[in-house]
Design a protein around this motif. Structure first.
Motif, PDB file in Angstrom:
ATOM      1  N   MET A 131       0.825  -1.205   0.000  1.00 55.42           N
ATOM      2  CA  MET A 131       0.000   0.000   0.000  1.00 55.42           C
ATOM      3  C   MET A 131       0.864   1.261   0.000  1.00 55.42           C
ATOM      4  SD  MET A 131      -1.225  -2.640   1.939  1.00 55.42           S
ATOM      5  CE  MET A 131      -2.672  -3.653   2.169  1.00 55.42           C
ATOM      6  N   VAL A 132       1.964   1.184   0.774  1.00 56.50           N
ATOM      7  CA  VAL A 132       2.902   2.309   0.825  1.00 56.50           C
ATOM      8  C   VAL A 132       3.506   2.554  -0.557  1.00 56.50           C
ATOM      9  CG1 VAL A 132       5.110   3.097   1.779  1.00 56.50           C
ATOM     10  CG2 VAL A 132       3.430   2.001   3.267  1.00 56.50           C
ATOM     11  N   ALA A 133       3.808   1.475  -1.281  1.00 58.43           N
ATOM     12  CA  ALA A 133       4.362   1.617  -2.626  1.00 58.43           C
ATOM     13  C   ALA A 133       3.377   2.324  -3.555  1.00 58.43           C
ATOM     14  CB  ALA A 133       4.728   0.245  -3.190  1.00 58.43           C
ATOM     15  N   ALA A 134       2.096   1.964  -3.444  1.00 61.53           N
ATOM     16  CA  ALA A 134       1.075   2.623  -4.272  1.00 61.53           C
ATOM     17  C   ALA A 134       1.017   4.112  -3.973  1.00 61.53           C
ATOM     18  CB  ALA A 134      -0.289   1.975  -4.034  1.00 61.53           C
ATOM     19  N   GLY A 135       1.085   4.454  -2.678  1.00 63.68           N
ATOM     20  CA  GLY A 135       1.094   5.857  -2.291  1.00 63.68           C
ATOM     21  C   GLY A 135       2.362   6.565  -2.745  1.00 63.68           C
ATOM     22  N   SER A 136       3.495   5.879  -2.636  1.00 64.37           N
ATOM     23  CA  SER A 136       4.776   6.475  -3.034  1.00 64.37           C
ATOM     24  C   SER A 136       4.811   6.763  -4.531  1.00 64.37           C
ATOM     25  CB  SER A 136       5.927   5.534  -2.655  1.00 64.37           C
ATOM     26  OG  SER A 136       6.005   5.374  -1.255  1.00 64.37           O
ATOM     27  N   VAL A 137       4.303   5.837  -5.324  1.00 64.45           N
ATOM     28  CA  VAL A 137       4.256   6.029  -6.772  1.00 64.45           C
ATOM     29  C   VAL A 137       3.366   7.215  -7.123  1.00 64.45           C
ATOM     30  CG1 VAL A 137       3.381   5.033  -8.920  1.00 64.45           C
ATOM     31  CG2 VAL A 137       4.820   3.668  -7.405  1.00 64.45           C
ATOM     32  N   ALA A 138       2.220   7.294  -6.468  1.00 62.64           N
ATOM     33  CA  ALA A 138       1.303   8.408  -6.716  1.00 62.64           C
ATOM     34  C   ALA A 138       1.955   9.741  -6.350  1.00 62.64           C
ATOM     35  CB  ALA A 138       0.021   8.215  -5.910  1.00 62.64           C
ATOM     36  N   TYR A 139       2.738   9.747  -5.268  1.00 69.24           N
ATOM     37  CA  TYR A 139       3.422  10.983  -4.866  1.00 69.24           C
ATOM     38  C   TYR A 139       4.505  11.368  -5.865  1.00 69.24           C
ATOM     39  CZ  TYR A 139       6.089  14.362  -2.191  1.00 69.24           C
ATOM     40  OH  TYR A 139       6.740  15.493  -1.797  1.00 69.24           O
ATOM     41  N   ALA A 373       5.214  -4.394 -16.160  1.00 69.03           N
ATOM     42  CA  ALA A 373       6.486  -4.057 -15.502  1.00 69.03           C
ATOM     43  C   ALA A 373       7.375  -3.247 -16.435  1.00 69.03           C
ATOM     44  CB  ALA A 373       7.198  -5.332 -15.068  1.00 69.03           C
ATOM     45  N   THR A 374       7.323  -3.544 -17.727  1.00 69.29           N
ATOM     46  CA  THR A 374       8.079  -2.759 -18.717  1.00 69.29           C
ATOM     47  C   THR A 374       7.569  -1.330 -18.759  1.00 69.29           C
ATOM     48  OG1 THR A 374       8.517  -4.721 -20.081  1.00 69.29           O
ATOM     49  CG2 THR A 374       8.666  -2.572 -21.161  1.00 69.29           C
ATOM     50  N   ASN A 375       6.252  -1.179 -18.792  1.00 68.99           N
ATOM     51  CA  ASN A 375       5.641   0.142 -18.830  1.00 68.99           C
ATOM     52  C   ASN A 375       5.882   0.920 -17.541  1.00 68.99           C
ATOM     53  OD1 ASN A 375       2.753   1.742 -18.229  1.00 68.99           O
ATOM     54  ND2 ASN A 375       3.554   2.004 -20.310  1.00 68.99           N
ATOM     55  N   PHE A 376       5.993   0.186 -16.430  1.00 67.02           N
ATOM     56  CA  PHE A 376       6.141   0.791 -15.107  1.00 67.02           C
ATOM     57  C   PHE A 376       7.586   1.239 -14.842  1.00 67.02           C
ATOM     58  CE2 PHE A 376       3.215   0.492 -11.319  1.00 67.02           C
ATOM     59  CZ  PHE A 376       3.919   1.359 -10.497  1.00 67.02           C
ATOM     60  N   ALA A 377       8.530   0.774 -15.656  1.00 68.24           N
ATOM     61  CA  ALA A 377       9.955   0.916 -15.357  1.00 68.24           C
ATOM     62  C   ALA A 377      10.432   2.350 -15.082  1.00 68.24           C
ATOM     63  CB  ALA A 377      10.782   0.288 -16.475  1.00 68.24           C
ATOM     64  N   PRO A 378      10.041   3.369 -15.862  1.00 68.09           N
ATOM     65  CA  PRO A 378      10.551   4.721 -15.587  1.00 68.09           C
ATOM     66  C   PRO A 378      10.231   5.217 -14.181  1.00 68.09           C
ATOM     67  CG  PRO A 378       9.586   4.627 -17.780  1.00 68.09           C
ATOM     68  CD  PRO A 378       9.239   3.332 -17.101  1.00 68.09           C
ATOM     69  N   VAL A 379       8.981   5.041 -13.738  1.00 70.63           N
ATOM     70  CA  VAL A 379       8.592   5.485 -12.395  1.00 70.63           C
ATOM     71  C   VAL A 379       9.213   4.579 -11.337  1.00 70.63           C
ATOM     72  CG1 VAL A 379       6.655   5.878 -10.819  1.00 70.63           C
ATOM     73  CG2 VAL A 379       6.450   6.493 -13.236  1.00 70.63           C
ATOM     74  N   HIS A 380       9.241   3.273 -11.611  1.00 71.56           N
ATOM     75  CA  HIS A 380       9.857   2.315 -10.683  1.00 71.56           C
ATOM     76  C   HIS A 380      11.330   2.675 -10.471  1.00 71.56           C
ATOM     77  CE1 HIS A 380      10.771  -1.395  -8.637  1.00 71.56           C
ATOM     78  NE2 HIS A 380       9.589  -1.932  -8.911  1.00 71.56           N
ATOM     79  N   THR A 381      12.025   3.009 -11.547  1.00 67.18           N
ATOM     80  CA  THR A 381      13.440   3.380 -11.467  1.00 67.18           C
ATOM     81  C   THR A 381      13.629   4.629 -10.618  1.00 67.18           C
ATOM     82  OG1 THR A 381      13.826   2.432 -13.669  1.00 67.18           O
ATOM     83  CG2 THR A 381      15.486   3.957 -12.832  1.00 67.18           C
ATOM     84  N   GLU A 382      12.770   5.616 -10.830  1.00 65.29           N
ATOM     85  CA  GLU A 382      12.855   6.845 -10.041  1.00 65.29           C
ATOM     86  C   GLU A 382      12.655   6.573  -8.558  1.00 65.29           C
ATOM     87  OE1 GLU A 382      10.782  11.298  -9.818  1.00 65.29           O
ATOM     88  OE2 GLU A 382      10.372   9.962 -11.514  1.00 65.29           O
ATOM     89  N   MET A 383      11.732   5.669  -8.227  1.00 65.69           N
ATOM     90  CA  MET A 383      11.488   5.329  -6.831  1.00 65.69           C
ATOM     91  C   MET A 383      12.694   4.642  -6.198  1.00 65.69           C
ATOM     92  SD  MET A 383       8.333   3.120  -5.179  1.00 65.69           S
ATOM     93  CE  MET A 383       9.166   1.540  -5.216  1.00 65.69           C
ATOM     94  N   MET A 384      13.464   3.911  -7.009  1.00 61.72           N
ATOM     95  CA  MET A 384      14.582   3.139  -6.484  1.00 61.72           C
ATOM     96  C   MET A 384      15.856   3.952  -6.306  1.00 61.72           C
ATOM     97  SD  MET A 384      12.997   0.390  -6.166  1.00 61.72           S
ATOM     98  CE  MET A 384      14.364  -0.512  -5.503  1.00 61.72           C
ATOM     99  N   GLN A 396      17.323   0.536 -16.533  1.00 66.47           N
ATOM    100  CA  GLN A 396      16.141   0.823 -15.742  1.00 66.47           C
ATOM    101  C   GLN A 396      15.845  -0.371 -14.836  1.00 66.47           C
ATOM    102  OE1 GLN A 396      13.198   1.822 -18.842  1.00 66.47           O
ATOM    103  NE2 GLN A 396      13.252   3.938 -18.123  1.00 66.47           N
ATOM    104  N   LEU A 397      15.042  -0.118 -13.798  1.00 63.36           N
ATOM    105  CA  LEU A 397      14.683  -1.169 -12.854  1.00 63.36           C
ATOM    106  C   LEU A 397      13.170  -1.321 -12.800  1.00 63.36           C
ATOM    107  CD1 LEU A 397      17.007  -0.219  -9.836  1.00 63.36           C
ATOM    108  CD2 LEU A 397      17.523  -1.713 -11.768  1.00 63.36           C
ATOM    109  N   SER A 398      12.726  -2.536 -12.530  1.00 66.25           N
ATOM    110  CA  SER A 398      11.311  -2.798 -12.311  1.00 66.25           C
ATOM    111  C   SER A 398      11.211  -4.052 -11.457  1.00 66.25           C
ATOM    112  CB  SER A 398      10.563  -2.961 -13.633  1.00 66.25           C
ATOM    113  OG  SER A 398       9.161  -2.903 -13.442  1.00 66.25           O
ATOM    114  N   SER A 399      10.016  -4.597 -11.319  1.00 70.62           N
ATOM    115  CA  SER A 399       9.824  -5.838 -10.567  1.00 70.62           C
ATOM    116  C   SER A 399       8.498  -6.443 -10.965  1.00 70.62           C
ATOM    117  CB  SER A 399       9.847  -5.585  -9.055  1.00 70.62           C
ATOM    118  OG  SER A 399       8.759  -4.767  -8.659  1.00 70.62           O
ATOM    119  N   LEU A 400       8.410  -7.765 -10.880  1.00 71.12           N
ATOM    120  CA  LEU A 400       7.132  -8.426 -11.132  1.00 71.12           C
ATOM    121  C   LEU A 400       6.156  -8.123 -10.005  1.00 71.12           C
ATOM    122  CD1 LEU A 400       8.298 -11.939 -12.422  1.00 71.12           C
ATOM    123  CD2 LEU A 400       7.416 -10.020 -13.772  1.00 71.12           C
TER     124      LEU A 400
END
Length: 422
Positions: A131-139, A373-384, A396-400
């Motif tokens: 849930m925190v990840a969902a909030g973090s991505v939205a932020y 996960a491919t589509n999510f990679a830019p935001v996922h990378t920024e979070m990491m 870039q980074l992502s995760s299943l």
């Protein structure tokens, strides 16, 4: 706010094997379980979590090298690295908004329980990271604290409702009385997978195939027991990885051990949960209420079932193969391969342990997960960034678990839509 964050992170850094017993002890007292009984139950659950984590580490330390060897052997060239859920969780916890989300989410869960929106009390605080990840991505996308908090709450509501929806499956198939799984990754996988698995049951011919752990053992006798099934799967993974004889046999024996040890660790954890479940029922009965309360626990408990572990392990090489041939995919599966058994837990339960149906369903959902996960990679990378050291060669980074998670992906798209209007 900074002090609240420090307290929350201090508690979280204790790990699930310490944090969960503390929370269980408090919940047990609320349900009027005697202090001595509550303490024993909490400690037993802590020991069970230690055991489960040890077995999961054994699983990961064998599947990880085998997957890495397969990647090198078959020459997969994909530029987005699947860093796995631990890294995704670290990235989520590292966001400035994460500290305030835990107390907010706990309060929201209790309120939803009291007003009857859900029957599930999610006591698995560590897995609130979803849930925190969902909030973090939205932020990250919108820079809005209020919208980020809303997205974390929406994610929790989805998980609680899916946990309610699948509670009978979890309790009926796994035998976990009063337990359900509000684990974000498992719920998102189940939300897609259960309807797909149902469609498969309508396909002539395929709907006649029902291979379960029990039918395998019945047909093959002692060689169909979980330890032998795990050993054979380990042997196949070792051969696909190109290991030498020694390492192949080690992988085989270790995965056989996982199949034997995991049910015993889960049984220990369940011994601790029984008094809390009984306390909740007794309290409701005395109050005259006819309501039911489910205790939300980690879907890792499902790996005590041989069918769940077998399905997940069979999907490891299948996932790598799909990643290599799937048009549009750029994600190299790695970090989350060992946690595929968690993802399929609700599908396996709904199909009552049908391994063939569950494997086919898993392959279909993983196909979608890789594209998400491919589509999510830019935001996922920024979070990491700043949370972990980037693997060599990764652009870039992502995760299943997070990037390939249907719920996360939908909320990401919503956040991107909203950000255009803020």
């Amino acid at each position: 706010m900074n002090q609240v964050g420090q307290v929350v992170h201090y508690i979280l850094n204790m790990g699930s094997s310490v944090m969960l017993p503390i929370f269980i002890f408090i919940i047990a007292l609320i349900f009027r379980v005697k202090i001595s009984k509550a303490f024993k139950a909490a400690l037993t659950i802590g020991m069970g979590m230690v055991g489960i984590n040890l077995v999961i580490n054994l699983l990961t330390s064998n599947v990880g090298p085998a997957a890495q060897a397969m990647v090198k052997r078959f020459g997969f060239h994909l530029t987005i690295i699947d860093v796995g859920w631990p890294s995704a969780a670290a990235g989520a916890w590292g966001q400035s908004i994460s500290a305030i989300l835990i107390p907010i989410l706990v309060v929201v869960n209790i309120v939803l329980l009291l007003i009857g929106v859900t029957k599930t009390l999610d006591i698995d605080i560590w897995n609130y990271w979803h849930m925190v990840a969902a909030g973090s991505v939205a932020y990250i996308v919108t820079k809005s604290w209020w919208f980020a908090i809303l997205m974390a709450i929406v994610y929790m509501v989805f998980c609680l409702l899916i946990a309610d929806w699948t509670a009978k499956d979890v309790q009926g198939y796994y035998g976990f009385e009063g337990i359900t799984f509000p684990t974000g990754s498992s719920d998102a996988f189940g939300l897609l997978g259960i309807p797909i698995s149902w469609v498969l049951t309508k396909i002539p011919g395929l709907n006649k195939i029902n291979v379960t752990a029990e039918t395998v053992q019945e047909k093959f006798g002692v060689f169909g027991e979980p330890m032998f099934v795990g050993t054979i799967i380990g042997l196949v993974l070792g051969l696909l990885a190109g290991f030498d004889v020694s390492k192949t046999l080690q992988t085989a024996v270790n995965l056989g051990a996982v199949m034997v040890l995991m049910p015993r660790m889960v049984k220990l954890l369940m011994e601790g949960l029984i008094p809390i479940s009984e306390g909740a029922r007794d309290m409701l009965k005395k109050s005259g209420s006819k309501r039911t309360i489910y205790l939300g626990m980690d879907a890792a408990m499902s790996t005590g079932a041989p069918a769940t572990l077998s399905t997940g392990l069979v999907l490891v090489p299948i996932t790598l193969f799909i990643a290599a041939i799937l048009p549009g995919n750029r994600v190299l599966p790695f970090g989350d391969l060992a946690t595929i058994p968690f993802y399929v837990s609700l599908v396996v339960a709904r199909r009552k342990g049908n391994i063939v149906n569950s494997v086919i369903t898993g392959a279909i959902v993983i196909t979608f997960a890789l594209l998400m996960a491919t589509n999510f990679a830019p935001v996922h990378t920024e979070m990491m960034r700043g949370a972990i050291k980037f693997p060599a060669g990764a652009t870039q980074l992502s995760s299943l678990d997070m990037g390939g998670n249907f719920l996360n992906w939908i909320l990401l798209k919503l956040s991107q839509f909203v950000s255009a209007w803020i």
